[in-house]
Design a protein around this motif. Structure first.
Motif, PDB file in Angstrom:
ATOM      1  N   LYS A  68      35.164  45.587 131.657  1.00  0.00           N
ATOM      2  CA  LYS A  68      33.644  46.365 131.250  1.00  0.00           C
ATOM      3  C   LYS A  68      33.132  46.491 132.539  1.00  0.00           C
ATOM      4  O   LYS A  68      32.119  48.304 132.536  1.00  0.00           O
ATOM      5  CB  LYS A  68      32.526  45.315 129.655  1.00  0.00           C
ATOM      6  CG  LYS A  68      33.682  45.705 129.059  1.00  0.00           C
ATOM      7  CD  LYS A  68      32.458  44.514 128.514  1.00  0.00           C
ATOM      8  CE  LYS A  68      32.524  44.625 126.395  1.00  0.00           C
ATOM      9  NZ  LYS A  68      31.383  43.430 125.934  1.00  0.00           N
ATOM     10  N   ILE A 122      40.615  45.079 126.487  1.00  0.00           N
ATOM     11  CA  ILE A 122      39.431  44.907 126.493  1.00  0.00           C
ATOM     12  C   ILE A 122      38.832  44.786 124.659  1.00  0.00           C
ATOM     13  O   ILE A 122      39.137  43.548 124.876  1.00  0.00           O
ATOM     14  CB  ILE A 122      37.810  45.730 126.999  1.00  0.00           C
ATOM     15  CG1 ILE A 122      37.656  45.685 128.633  1.00  0.00           C
ATOM     16  CG2 ILE A 122      36.786  44.876 125.735  1.00  0.00           C
ATOM     17  CD1 ILE A 122      37.104  46.878 128.790  1.00  0.00           C
ATOM     18  N   GLU A 123      40.065  45.506 123.985  1.00  0.00           N
ATOM     19  CA  GLU A 123      39.959  45.092 123.138  1.00  0.00           C
ATOM     20  C   GLU A 123      40.702  44.630 122.686  1.00  0.00           C
ATOM     21  O   GLU A 123      40.307  43.888 121.286  1.00  0.00           O
ATOM     22  CB  GLU A 123      39.801  46.627 122.039  1.00  0.00           C
ATOM     23  CG  GLU A 123      39.122  47.469 122.177  1.00  0.00           C
ATOM     24  CD  GLU A 123      39.699  49.339 121.829  1.00  0.00           C
ATOM     25  OE1 GLU A 123      40.859  49.293 121.185  1.00  0.00           O
ATOM     26  OE2 GLU A 123      38.521  49.444 122.048  1.00  0.00           O
ATOM     27  N   VAL A 149      35.951  39.880 130.469  1.00  0.00           N
ATOM     28  CA  VAL A 149      36.181  41.047 129.214  1.00  0.00           C
ATOM     29  C   VAL A 149      34.331  41.199 129.930  1.00  0.00           C
ATOM     30  O   VAL A 149      34.880  42.740 130.804  1.00  0.00           O
ATOM     31  CB  VAL A 149      35.380  40.813 128.506  1.00  0.00           C
ATOM     32  CG1 VAL A 149      35.147  41.135 127.568  1.00  0.00           C
ATOM     33  CG2 VAL A 149      36.839  39.609 127.242  1.00  0.00           C
ATOM     34  N   SER A 150      33.667  40.824 131.048  1.00  0.00           N
ATOM     35  CA  SER A 150      32.909  41.175 131.480  1.00  0.00           C
ATOM     36  C   SER A 150      32.976  42.586 133.122  1.00  0.00           C
ATOM     37  O   SER A 150      32.771  43.219 133.001  1.00  0.00           O
ATOM     38  CB  SER A 150      31.945  40.418 131.673  1.00  0.00           C
ATOM     39  OG  SER A 150      31.328  39.771 130.104  1.00  0.00           O
ATOM     40  N   SER A 185      38.786  40.861 122.878  1.00  0.00           N
ATOM     41  CA  SER A 185      37.437  39.989 122.638  1.00  0.00           C
ATOM     42  C   SER A 185      38.018  40.104 121.250  1.00  0.00           C
ATOM     43  O   SER A 185      38.858  40.400 120.660  1.00  0.00           O
ATOM     44  CB  SER A 185      36.916  42.001 122.469  1.00  0.00           C
ATOM     45  OG  SER A 185      36.487  42.312 123.783  1.00  0.00           O
ATOM     46  N   PRO A 186      36.651  39.094 121.113  1.00  0.00           N
ATOM     47  CA  PRO A 186      37.796  38.437 119.323  1.00  0.00           C
ATOM     48  C   PRO A 186      37.033  40.037 118.118  1.00  0.00           C
ATOM     49  O   PRO A 186      36.386  40.293 118.204  1.00  0.00           O
ATOM     50  CB  PRO A 186      36.345  37.115 119.207  1.00  0.00           C
ATOM     51  CG  PRO A 186      35.176  37.212 120.639  1.00  0.00           C
ATOM     52  CD  PRO A 186      35.784  38.561 121.393  1.00  0.00           C
ATOM     53  N   VAL A 202      35.344  35.650 128.251  1.00  0.00           N
ATOM     54  CA  VAL A 202      33.652  36.146 128.632  1.00  0.00           C
ATOM     55  C   VAL A 202      33.939  36.634 130.268  1.00  0.00           C
ATOM     56  O   VAL A 202      33.440  37.359 129.648  1.00  0.00           O
ATOM     57  CB  VAL A 202      32.680  35.084 128.031  1.00  0.00           C
ATOM     58  CG1 VAL A 202      31.236  35.980 128.036  1.00  0.00           C
ATOM     59  CG2 VAL A 202      32.614  35.107 126.358  1.00  0.00           C
ATOM     60  N   LYS A 243      40.327  50.118 128.405  1.00  0.00           N
ATOM     61  CA  LYS A 243      39.533  49.652 127.028  1.00  0.00           C
ATOM     62  C   LYS A 243      40.131  48.855 126.090  1.00  0.00           C
ATOM     63  O   LYS A 243      39.917  48.204 125.511  1.00  0.00           O
ATOM     64  CB  LYS A 243      39.268  51.316 126.714  1.00  0.00           C
ATOM     65  CG  LYS A 243      38.816  51.151 125.270  1.00  0.00           C
ATOM     66  CD  LYS A 243      38.637  52.908 124.691  1.00  0.00           C
ATOM     67  CE  LYS A 243      38.578  52.337 123.192  1.00  0.00           C
ATOM     68  NZ  LYS A 243      38.588  53.924 123.091  1.00  0.00           N
TER      69      LYS A 243
END
Length: 54
Positions: A11, A49-50, A7-8, A53-54, A4, A46
């Motif tokens: 972003k 991130i994809e 990913v943050s 990400s779940p 998490v 991007k």
């Protein structure tokens, strides 16, 4: 660093690049090379991130 958090962080970097791209485009004579580099990095983030990400 947890998933998490990672990913943050990605972003946040993505948003920063978005801001830098916007600033570059608004210049009287945008630097095409710089712009291409920023866009490429933004796309890479991007995709990561994809992928994460779940």
């Amino acid at each position: 660093m947890t998933l998490v958090d990672r990913v943050s962080s990605l972003k946040a970097k993505h948003a920063t690049l978005d801001h830098l791209i916007t600033r570059e485009v608004q210049r009287p004579v945008p630097d095409a090379s710089s712009l291409q580099s920023l866009k490429r990095e933004k796309l890479r983030l991007k995709e990561e991130i994809e992928r994460l990400s779940p």
